[in-house]
Design an enzyme around this catalytic site. Sequence first.
Site, mmCIF file in Angstrom:
data_model
loop_
_atom_site.group_PDB
_atom_site.id
_atom_site.type_symbol
_atom_site.label_atom_id
_atom_site.label_comp_id
_atom_site.label_asym_id
_atom_site.label_seq_id
_atom_site.Cartn_x
_atom_site.Cartn_y
_atom_site.Cartn_z
ATOM 1 N N GLU A 110 -0.537 3.737 10.967
ATOM 2 C CA GLU A 110 -1.391 3.385 9.832
ATOM 3 C C GLU A 110 -2.566 2.571 10.347
ATOM 4 O O GLU A 110 -2.577 2.142 11.502
ATOM 5 C CB GLU A 110 -0.605 2.620 8.764
ATOM 6 C CG GLU A 110 0.378 3.508 8.034
ATOM 7 C CD GLU A 110 0.949 2.839 6.791
ATOM 8 O OE1 GLU A 110 0.194 2.497 5.885
ATOM 9 O OE2 GLU A 110 2.165 2.652 6.745
ATOM 10 N N HIS A 219 -6.951 -1.694 -1.955
ATOM 11 C CA HIS A 219 -6.601 -0.482 -1.214
ATOM 12 C C HIS A 219 -7.745 0.504 -1.374
ATOM 13 O O HIS A 219 -8.225 0.714 -2.486
ATOM 14 C CB HIS A 219 -5.292 0.119 -1.733
ATOM 15 C CG HIS A 219 -4.685 1.054 -0.743
ATOM 16 N ND1 HIS A 219 -5.214 2.287 -0.487
ATOM 17 C CD2 HIS A 219 -3.622 0.922 0.078
ATOM 18 C CE1 HIS A 219 -4.496 2.884 0.451
ATOM 19 N NE2 HIS A 219 -3.519 2.066 0.812
ATOM 20 N N ARG A 259 -8.484 -2.204 6.038
ATOM 21 C CA ARG A 259 -8.666 -1.796 4.642
ATOM 22 C C ARG A 259 -9.934 -2.338 3.996
ATOM 23 O O ARG A 259 -10.591 -1.637 3.228
ATOM 24 C CB ARG A 259 -7.469 -2.265 3.818
ATOM 25 C CG ARG A 259 -6.291 -1.399 4.077
ATOM 26 C CD ARG A 259 -5.111 -1.755 3.245
ATOM 27 N NE ARG A 259 -4.061 -0.818 3.609
ATOM 28 C CZ ARG A 259 -2.826 -0.868 3.177
ATOM 29 N NH1 ARG A 259 -2.468 -1.818 2.329
ATOM 30 N NH2 ARG A 259 -1.951 0.021 3.546
ATOM 31 N N HIS A 320 -4.654 -4.310 -4.726
ATOM 32 C CA HIS A 320 -3.405 -3.804 -4.170
ATOM 33 C C HIS A 320 -2.427 -4.894 -3.762
ATOM 34 O O HIS A 320 -1.230 -4.794 -4.026
ATOM 35 C CB HIS A 320 -3.748 -2.940 -2.962
ATOM 36 C CG HIS A 320 -2.582 -2.231 -2.354
ATOM 37 N ND1 HIS A 320 -1.769 -1.383 -3.079
ATOM 38 C CD2 HIS A 320 -2.083 -2.242 -1.093
ATOM 39 C CE1 HIS A 320 -0.819 -0.896 -2.285
ATOM 40 N NE2 HIS A 320 -0.980 -1.416 -1.075
ATOM 41 N N ARG A 355 -3.983 -8.336 5.087
ATOM 42 C CA ARG A 355 -2.661 -7.875 5.523
ATOM 43 C C ARG A 355 -2.761 -6.595 6.343
ATOM 44 O O ARG A 355 -3.488 -5.666 5.976
ATOM 45 C CB ARG A 355 -1.813 -7.609 4.282
ATOM 46 C CG ARG A 355 -0.465 -7.004 4.566
ATOM 47 C CD ARG A 355 0.212 -6.609 3.270
ATOM 48 N NE ARG A 355 -0.473 -5.506 2.636
ATOM 49 C CZ ARG A 355 0.121 -4.390 2.225
ATOM 50 N NH1 ARG A 355 1.427 -4.241 2.363
ATOM 51 N NH2 ARG A 355 -0.567 -3.434 1.650
HETATM 52 C C1 LIG Z 1 1.739 1.392 -4.892
HETATM 53 C C2 LIG Z 1 2.121 0.426 -3.816
HETATM 54 C C3 LIG Z 1 2.353 0.895 -2.540
HETATM 55 C C4 LIG Z 1 2.713 -0.002 -1.525
HETATM 56 N N1 LIG Z 1 3.006 0.490 -0.283
HETATM 57 C C5 LIG Z 1 3.478 -0.360 0.665
HETATM 58 C C6 LIG Z 1 3.934 0.130 1.915
HETATM 59 O O1 LIG Z 1 3.933 1.319 2.172
HETATM 60 N N2 LIG Z 1 4.393 -0.773 2.822
HETATM 61 C C7 LIG Z 1 4.433 -2.123 2.579
HETATM 62 O O2 LIG Z 1 4.863 -2.900 3.445
HETATM 63 N N3 LIG Z 1 4.007 -2.603 1.382
HETATM 64 C C8 LIG Z 1 3.546 -1.771 0.427
HETATM 65 N N4 LIG Z 1 3.149 -2.250 -0.772
HETATM 66 C C9 LIG Z 1 3.291 -3.689 -1.032
HETATM 67 C C10 LIG Z 1 4.753 -4.011 -1.237
HETATM 68 O O3 LIG Z 1 5.356 -2.998 -2.008
HETATM 69 C C11 LIG Z 1 4.945 -5.336 -1.945
HETATM 70 O O4 LIG Z 1 4.155 -6.321 -1.354
HETATM 71 C C12 LIG Z 1 6.389 -5.773 -1.880
HETATM 72 O O5 LIG Z 1 7.239 -4.731 -2.300
HETATM 73 C C13 LIG Z 1 6.593 -7.011 -2.722
HETATM 74 O O6 LIG Z 1 7.967 -7.264 -2.792
HETATM 75 P P1 LIG Z 1 8.447 -8.522 -3.631
HETATM 76 O O7 LIG Z 1 9.926 -8.512 -3.548
HETATM 77 O O8 LIG Z 1 7.725 -9.719 -3.187
HETATM 78 O O9 LIG Z 1 7.940 -8.229 -5.112
HETATM 79 P P2 LIG Z 1 8.184 -6.942 -6.092
HETATM 80 O O10 LIG Z 1 8.814 -5.829 -5.377
HETATM 81 O O11 LIG Z 1 6.913 -6.688 -6.770
HETATM 82 O O12 LIG Z 1 9.233 -7.540 -7.122
HETATM 83 C C14 LIG Z 1 8.840 -8.517 -8.055
HETATM 84 C C15 LIG Z 1 9.991 -8.771 -9.002
HETATM 85 O O13 LIG Z 1 9.708 -9.924 -9.789
HETATM 86 C C16 LIG Z 1 9.973 -9.657 -11.164
HETATM 87 N N5 LIG Z 1 9.133 -10.530 -11.980
HETATM 88 C C17 LIG Z 1 7.792 -10.666 -11.969
HETATM 89 N N6 LIG Z 1 7.399 -11.590 -12.865
HETATM 90 C C18 LIG Z 1 8.524 -12.055 -13.459
HETATM 91 C C19 LIG Z 1 8.786 -13.016 -14.484
HETATM 92 N N7 LIG Z 1 7.796 -13.698 -15.103
HETATM 93 N N8 LIG Z 1 10.060 -13.217 -14.886
HETATM 94 C C20 LIG Z 1 11.082 -12.537 -14.286
HETATM 95 N N9 LIG Z 1 10.893 -11.616 -13.302
HETATM 96 C C21 LIG Z 1 9.632 -11.389 -12.898
HETATM 97 C C22 LIG Z 1 9.672 -8.173 -11.297
HETATM 98 O O14 LIG Z 1 10.302 -7.645 -12.433
HETATM 99 C C23 LIG Z 1 10.269 -7.651 -9.982
HETATM 100 O O15 LIG Z 1 11.661 -7.500 -10.117
HETATM 101 C C24 LIG Z 1 2.781 -1.380 -1.804
HETATM 102 C C25 LIG Z 1 2.532 -1.842 -3.082
HETATM 103 C C26 LIG Z 1 2.210 -0.953 -4.097
HETATM 104 C C27 LIG Z 1 1.949 -1.467 -5.473
#
Ligand SMILES: Cc1cc2nc3c(=O)[nH]c(=O)nc-3n(C[C@H](O)[C@H](O)[C@H](O)COP(=O)(O)OP(=O)(O)OC[C@H]3O[C@@H](n4cnc5c(N)ncnc54)[C@H](O)[C@@H]3O)c2cc1C
Length: 476
Positions: A110, A219, A259, A320, A355
């Site tokens: 990537e 993105h 990016r 993103h 990032r």
């Molecule tokens: C379309 C897309 C593609 C991506 N592709 C990649 C990739 O290929 N590789 C990579 O490394 N990263 C990628 N990313 C980034 C990556 O997915 C995220 O940074 C990562 O998954 C974040 O994980 P997290 O556990 O921090 O949060 P999330 O997976 O976003 O989880 C957040 C959680 O918090 C909960 N929540 C939020 N607010 C509240 C609240 N007020 N009360 C209770 N619960 C709440 C939500 O319901 C959810 O369960 C991508 C992101 C997107 C959007």
Amino acid sequence: MNPDFLVIGAGVAGLRAAIELAEAGTVLVVAKDSLRESSSEYAQGGIAVALSDDDEVALHEQDTMRAGDGLCNLAAVRTLVEEGPAAIQELIEWGAEFDRDGNRLAFTREGAHSRNRVLHAHGDSTGREIARALYHKAASLAHVTFRSFAAITELLVSEGVYGAVLDEPIHARAVLLATGGLGRLYLHTTNPEVATGDGVAMGYHAGAEISDIEFVQFHPTALALEGAPNFLLSEALRGEGALLKNASGERFTEELAPRDVVARAIVNEMRRTGAPHVLLDLSHRGEQFVRERFPRIFETCLRYGINLGREGAPVAPAAHYAMGGVRTDLDGRTTLPGLFAAGEVACTGVHGANRLASNSLLEGVVFGKRAGRAMREAGFRPAVGSAVASRTLPPPDAAIPRLMWEHCGIVRAAEGLQKACEEFESLHATVPLLIARCALARRESRGAHFRADYPIKSDQYARHSIIRKDACVTFA
Ligand SMILES: Cc1cc2nc3c(=O)[nH]c(=O)nc-3n(C[C@H](O)[C@H](O)[C@H](O)COP(=O)(O)OP(=O)(O)OC[C@H]3O[C@@H](n4cnc5c(N)ncnc54)[C@H](O)[C@@H]3O)c2cc1C
């Protein structure tokens, strides 16, 4: 029942932390609306890790530091890349199935990676596969329970944080913010609806420090079709040879540059030609290849009338990823006793000003685990009678996403940021206001933060922005 540990968020970071916590007490994991809705579920391209034969942890470190444009915390980066391989091994043991060439793991390239080091699953459903394996593991542990809730907006605070308000106040020995990103504050975003920066707002109102929040990654290639969502067309497409072209079929940028560089090149090209999008074209690899390598992307585009095996897709940049967030040490400790943060909501400094692609899923599992381990030691109890709940979320206002896009977007300048600050202040829009204030204070261009009025990087700002409730923006 009050759990020992409260985990707010069920993406990769929250789930990984919950697994680590289960040995030490009861764990309640809460998600907003639905347990399945998170950015983790949508992560396509993959998870970066230095595991291929021609790769080294030191090279992964070097690429991450370079992408961060002088603002990465070296200790955090080293932790990420060094602990990455074991974290992947653990995921595999818990049932995550990454794509393979024969028996060997398959790695793709990537943007800004100097080696093929991005693992993927089911072609382009990497995050979903990792979240599935983590959820399965966490749900098998006796002490972990799950709950979805409208949205937690209040933490219980005295001299530290000791719980949150669900239907009623829930007390815990330690609370983890794992609430993910904030892309939904913007008009155009790849993020799911839950990504509204709630954790940053909660942390801020509780009194925690917020760092580098002005750095938002856009993105370059989200689907830009009238009536369709800004579905992400993963960087891995460019890794497999997809070209960026204008309407006349001419290339105008280096596809695998960082990016922010690609996003600005697209915006400039759109301005120059007056077109609402550019084209991302992988058709030269043929329909069979595109369909097999990117099944989810292929099917989604087809649903909107685009056959990626035969034609280019219209794309434009979209918000993103948040590099900044609630400031933590390497073990997820925020500046408040009892409050921890991990994943996209946190700022360890691992991403600096930008990032490196596919580093955030890895961040979630590496730092989620570390936060969980540190929380086991936490035993914060408030002084009796000193409790206050910090209310955080303003009612949503339709004007915010457009203001964010126009003034706190890919290209920023003082006049627009000043206007945004005034508007967000009157709307009590906490996170937009923090982004606008910090973007205004950073009078330089670095990583994903580009100021038209300060287009040059300045040594004076080779520091992290920090903002908290009782203090203005400082740089440290
Ligand atoms: C379309 C897309 C593609 C991506 N592709 C990649 C990739 O290929 N590789 C990579 O490394 N990263 C990628 N990313 C980034 C990556 O997915 C995220 O940074 C990562 O998954 C974040 O994980 P997290 O556990 O921090 O949060 P999330 O997976 O976003 O989880 C957040 C959680 O918090 C909960 N929540 C939020 N607010 C509240 C609240 N007020 N009360 C209770 N619960 C709440 C939500 O319901 C959810 O369960 C991508 C992101 C997107 C959007």
